[in-house]
Design a protein around this motif. Structure first.
Motif, PDB file in Angstrom:
ATOM      1  N   GLY A   1       0.803  -1.203   0.000  1.00 17.75           N
ATOM      2  CA  GLY A   1       0.000   0.000   0.000  1.00 17.75           C
ATOM      3  C   GLY A   1       0.843   1.262   0.000  1.00 17.75           C
ATOM      4  N   TYR A   2       0.239   2.378   0.390  1.00 12.78           N
ATOM      5  CA  TYR A   2       0.990   3.627   0.443  1.00 12.78           C
ATOM      6  C   TYR A   2       0.320   4.613   1.398  1.00 12.78           C
ATOM      7  CZ  TYR A   2      -2.560   5.658  -2.736  1.00 12.78           C
ATOM      8  OH  TYR A   2      -3.727   6.106  -3.301  1.00 12.78           O
ATOM      9  N   ARG A   3       1.068   5.643   1.741  1.00 17.68           N
ATOM     10  CA  ARG A   3       0.568   6.735   2.585  1.00 17.68           C
ATOM     11  C   ARG A   3       0.351   7.950   1.694  1.00 17.68           C
ATOM     12  NH1 ARG A   3       2.406  11.256   5.604  1.00 17.68           N
ATOM     13  NH2 ARG A   3       1.516  11.400   7.711  1.00 17.68           N
ATOM     14  N   GLY A   4      -0.866   8.459   1.682  1.00 17.05           N
ATOM     15  CA  GLY A   4      -1.152   9.640   0.892  1.00 17.05           C
ATOM     16  C   GLY A   4      -0.488  10.881   1.475  1.00 17.05           C
ATOM     17  N   ALA A   5      -0.404  11.911   0.677  1.00 23.98           N
ATOM     18  CA  ALA A   5       0.258  13.145   1.103  1.00 23.98           C
ATOM     19  C   ALA A   5      -0.424  13.780   2.316  1.00 23.98           C
ATOM     20  CB  ALA A   5       0.302  14.128  -0.065  1.00 23.98           C
ATOM     21  N   GLU A   6      -1.725  13.493   2.493  1.00 25.90           N
ATOM     22  CA  GLU A   6      -2.464  14.050   3.624  1.00 25.90           C
ATOM     23  C   GLU A   6      -2.411  13.162   4.860  1.00 25.90           C
ATOM     24  OE1 GLU A   6      -3.639  17.097   3.379  1.00 25.90           O
ATOM     25  OE2 GLU A   6      -2.886  17.122   1.315  1.00 25.90           O
ATOM     26  N   GLY A   7      -1.746  12.011   4.756  1.00 24.97           N
ATOM     27  CA  GLY A   7      -1.574  11.154   5.920  1.00 24.97           C
ATOM     28  C   GLY A   7      -2.502   9.959   5.997  1.00 24.97           C
ATOM     29  N   ASN A   8      -3.370   9.767   5.000  1.00 31.70           N
ATOM     30  CA  ASN A   8      -4.236   8.594   4.975  1.00 31.70           C
ATOM     31  C   ASN A   8      -3.519   7.429   4.288  1.00 31.70           C
ATOM     32  OD1 ASN A   8      -6.420  10.004   6.155  1.00 31.70           O
ATOM     33  ND2 ASN A   8      -6.964  10.852   4.149  1.00 31.70           N
ATOM     34  N   TYR A   9      -3.975   6.216   4.586  1.00 32.34           N
ATOM     35  CA  TYR A   9      -3.316   5.012   4.056  1.00 32.34           C
ATOM     36  C   TYR A   9      -4.256   4.265   3.118  1.00 32.34           C
ATOM     37  CZ  TYR A   9       0.252   5.870   7.566  1.00 32.34           C
ATOM     38  OH  TYR A   9       1.252   6.439   8.307  1.00 32.34           O
ATOM     39  N   PHE A  10      -3.677   3.686   2.063  1.00 33.21           N
ATOM     40  CA  PHE A  10      -4.483   3.054   1.020  1.00 33.21           C
ATOM     41  C   PHE A  10      -3.813   1.772   0.489  1.00 33.21           C
ATOM     42  CE2 PHE A  10      -4.911   7.654   0.766  1.00 33.21           C
ATOM     43  CZ  PHE A  10      -6.284   7.849   0.791  1.00 33.21           C
ATOM     44  N   ASN A  11      -4.668   0.806   0.097  1.00 37.91           N
ATOM     45  CA  ASN A  11      -4.314  -0.304  -0.804  1.00 37.91           C
ATOM     46  C   ASN A  11      -3.271  -1.280  -0.272  1.00 37.91           C
ATOM     47  OD1 ASN A  11      -6.037   1.159  -2.386  1.00 37.91           O
ATOM     48  ND2 ASN A  11      -4.592   1.515  -4.056  1.00 37.91           N
ATOM     49  N   SER A  12      -3.339  -1.598   1.014  1.00 40.61           N
ATOM     50  CA  SER A  12      -2.477  -2.679   1.509  1.00 40.61           C
ATOM     51  C   SER A  12      -3.036  -4.020   1.038  1.00 40.61           C
ATOM     52  CB  SER A  12      -2.413  -2.660   3.035  1.00 40.61           C
ATOM     53  OG  SER A  12      -3.664  -3.047   3.590  1.00 40.61           O
ATOM     54  N   GLY A  13      -2.363  -5.094   1.407  1.00 42.22           N
ATOM     55  CA  GLY A  13      -2.755  -6.417   0.953  1.00 42.22           C
ATOM     56  C   GLY A  13      -4.140  -6.842   1.374  1.00 42.22           C
ATOM     57  N   SER A  14      -4.684  -6.247   2.423  1.00 48.54           N
ATOM     58  CA  SER A  14      -6.014  -6.629   2.905  1.00 48.54           C
ATOM     59  C   SER A  14      -7.127  -5.781   2.295  1.00 48.54           C
ATOM     60  CB  SER A  14      -6.064  -6.491   4.437  1.00 48.54           C
ATOM     61  OG  SER A  14      -5.768  -5.164   4.838  1.00 48.54           O
ATOM     62  N   SER A  15      -6.785  -4.855   1.405  1.00 48.73           N
ATOM     63  CA  SER A  15      -7.785  -3.969   0.814  1.00 48.73           C
ATOM     64  C   SER A  15      -8.398  -4.598  -0.441  1.00 48.73           C
ATOM     65  CB  SER A  15      -7.152  -2.622   0.467  1.00 48.73           C
ATOM     66  OG  SER A  15      -6.292  -2.769  -0.653  1.00 48.73           O
ATOM     67  N   ASN A  16      -9.366  -3.898  -1.033  1.00 49.02           N
ATOM     68  CA  ASN A  16     -10.002  -4.384  -2.254  1.00 49.02           C
ATOM     69  C   ASN A  16      -9.168  -4.107  -3.501  1.00 49.02           C
ATOM     70  OD1 ASN A  16     -12.318  -5.319  -0.898  1.00 49.02           O
ATOM     71  ND2 ASN A  16     -13.246  -3.269  -0.938  1.00 49.02           N
ATOM     72  N   ASN A  17      -8.186  -3.227  -3.381  1.00 45.48           N
ATOM     73  CA  ASN A  17      -7.352  -2.859  -4.520  1.00 45.48           C
ATOM     74  C   ASN A  17      -5.880  -2.884  -4.112  1.00 45.48           C
ATOM     75  OD1 ASN A  17      -6.471  -1.904  -7.010  1.00 45.48           O
ATOM     76  ND2 ASN A  17      -6.907   0.245  -6.517  1.00 45.48           N
ATOM     77  N   PRO A  18      -5.364  -4.058  -3.714  1.00 46.51           N
ATOM     78  CA  PRO A  18      -3.995  -4.116  -3.166  1.00 46.51           C
ATOM     79  C   PRO A  18      -2.937  -3.743  -4.192  1.00 46.51           C
ATOM     80  CG  PRO A  18      -4.829  -6.324  -3.576  1.00 46.51           C
ATOM     81  CD  PRO A  18      -5.974  -5.391  -3.802  1.00 46.51           C
ATOM     82  N   SER A  19      -1.932  -3.030  -3.726  1.00 45.31           N
ATOM     83  CA  SER A  19      -0.866  -2.604  -4.631  1.00 45.31           C
ATOM     84  C   SER A  19       0.413  -2.375  -3.828  1.00 45.31           C
ATOM     85  CB  SER A  19      -1.258  -1.320  -5.376  1.00 45.31           C
ATOM     86  OG  SER A  19      -1.542  -0.276  -4.452  1.00 45.31           O
ATOM     87  N   GLY A  20       1.515  -2.354  -4.536  1.00 48.54           N
ATOM     88  CA  GLY A  20       2.807  -2.040  -3.933  1.00 48.54           C
ATOM     89  C   GLY A  20       3.521  -1.026  -4.806  1.00 48.54           C
ATOM     90  N   HIS A  21       4.281  -0.104  -4.189  1.00 49.00           N
ATOM     91  CA  HIS A  21       4.897   0.999  -4.919  1.00 49.00           C
ATOM     92  C   HIS A  21       6.304   1.237  -4.378  1.00 49.00           C
ATOM     93  CE1 HIS A  21       0.750   1.972  -6.234  1.00 49.00           C
ATOM     94  NE2 HIS A  21       0.451   1.626  -4.983  1.00 49.00           N
ATOM     95  N   PHE A  22       7.238   1.504  -5.284  1.00 50.37           N
ATOM     96  CA  PHE A  22       8.644   1.604  -4.898  1.00 50.37           C
ATOM     97  C   PHE A  22       9.256   2.854  -5.535  1.00 50.37           C
ATOM     98  CE2 PHE A  22       7.142  -2.711  -5.198  1.00 50.37           C
ATOM     99  CZ  PHE A  22       7.495  -3.261  -3.973  1.00 50.37           C
ATOM    100  N   TRP A  23       9.741   3.733  -4.664  1.00 51.23           N
ATOM    101  CA  TRP A  23      10.340   4.973  -5.161  1.00 51.23           C
ATOM    102  C   TRP A  23      11.580   4.708  -6.009  1.00 51.23           C
ATOM    103  CZ3 TRP A  23       7.800   9.140  -5.504  1.00 51.23           C
ATOM    104  CH2 TRP A  23       7.031   9.682  -4.463  1.00 51.23           C
ATOM    105  N   THR A  24      11.760   5.541  -7.030  1.00 48.97           N
ATOM    106  CA  THR A  24      13.042   5.622  -7.718  1.00 48.97           C
ATOM    107  C   THR A  24      13.743   6.885  -7.223  1.00 48.97           C
ATOM    108  OG1 THR A  24      12.552   7.066  -9.621  1.00 48.97           O
ATOM    109  CG2 THR A  24      11.781   4.779  -9.751  1.00 48.97           C
ATOM    110  N   SER A  25      14.996   7.032  -7.581  1.00 52.81           N
ATOM    111  CA  SER A  25      15.746   8.230  -7.190  1.00 52.81           C
ATOM    112  C   SER A  25      15.554   9.372  -8.181  1.00 52.81           C
ATOM    113  CB  SER A  25      17.234   7.904  -7.097  1.00 52.81           C
ATOM    114  OG  SER A  25      17.730   7.474  -8.361  1.00 52.81           O
ATOM    115  N   THR A  26      14.746   9.128  -9.228  1.00 48.92           N
ATOM    116  CA  THR A  26      14.623  10.080 -10.327  1.00 48.92           C
ATOM    117  C   THR A  26      13.446  11.023 -10.130  1.00 48.92           C
ATOM    118  OG1 THR A  26      15.511   8.381 -11.811  1.00 48.92           O
ATOM    119  CG2 THR A  26      14.478  10.299 -12.829  1.00 48.92           C
TER     120      THR A  26
END
Length: 214
Positions: free
Chosen positions: A152-177
């Motif tokens: 999942g991820y943390r939104g800019a406003e501090g809310n959390y979304f889309n972990s493995g237990s959600s209806n729309n699970p996702s994973g996101h990985f920062w690049t240095s670019t």
């Protein structure tokens, strides 16, 4: 007598040819089996663990092409700019930390670095480009051994979304670019649509980190 000798020589020659042919077939089959194993082992080569000297945490690694990648999400507590999903410490044990881009660019273990956009593109190309096939290889339990978690991820406003237990699970990985003053590039895997792709998001959002050895 001569006919018998000639017949014996003929039979011996025939048996010798059959034996050599069978031996060659076995040799060829063995070579093919070895080649298959070598080809598969090139795709999943687990190396010695990365031990982060800052806190002693251990991470599995994997070799992809000529690069060594972390095969688990970084879980280093960097203070400001690093978070546990839902602000629950147990989620850090499961998913690793979520970092803003500003923190992500500074938090790699010694001897490692946050991968660039081009390094993530190389990763996707190695497993067949963006799309469902690469998605299935990269996610946790996939054949690549990369084990991308739906953290999942943390939104800019501090809310959390889309972990493995959600209806729309996702994973996101920062690049240095960096993309511009507000956004940076990241690599994402999402269960809905079964896709792996490169996109951008705001630098103040919180995403996972996988590092590459220098």
């Amino acid at each position: 007598m001569k006919k018998v000798v000639g017949f014996s020589i003929t039979v011996f020659g025939f048996l010798l040819i059959v034996s050599l042919s069978y031996t060659q077939q076995k040799t060829d089959a063995y070579k093919e089996l070895v080649a298959q194993k070598l080809n598969s082992s090139e795709k999943i080569i687990i190396n010695s663990e990365l031990i982060d000297p800052r806190d002693g945490q251990r991470y599995k690694t994997i070799k992809v092409g000529n690069k060594i990648w972390m095969a688990e999400n970084l879980n280093y507590d960097a203070g400001d700019g690093s978070y546990c999903y839902d602000d629950n410490y147990n989620n850090c044990d499961r998913y690793g930390k979520l970092y803003t881009w500003y923190t992500a660019t500074e938090v790699a273990p010694p001897g490692w670095h946050l991968p660039s956009k081009s390094e993530f593109e190389e990763l996707l190309d190695y497993y067949g480009g963006s799309g469902s096939n690469t998605f299935r290889k990269l996610i946790e339990g996939g054949s690549a051994g990369f084990d991308a978690k739906f953290s999942g991820y943390r939104g800019a406003e501090g809310n959390y979304f889309n972990s493995g237990s959600s209806n729309n699970p996702s994973g996101h990985f920062w690049t240095s670019t960096s993309s511009n003053s507000n956004n940076a590039w990241l690599m994402s895997v999402g269960k809905v649509g079964s896709k792996a792709e490169i996109s951008t998001n705001v630098k103040s959002a919180g995403f996972s980190i996988r590092c590459v050895k220098d």
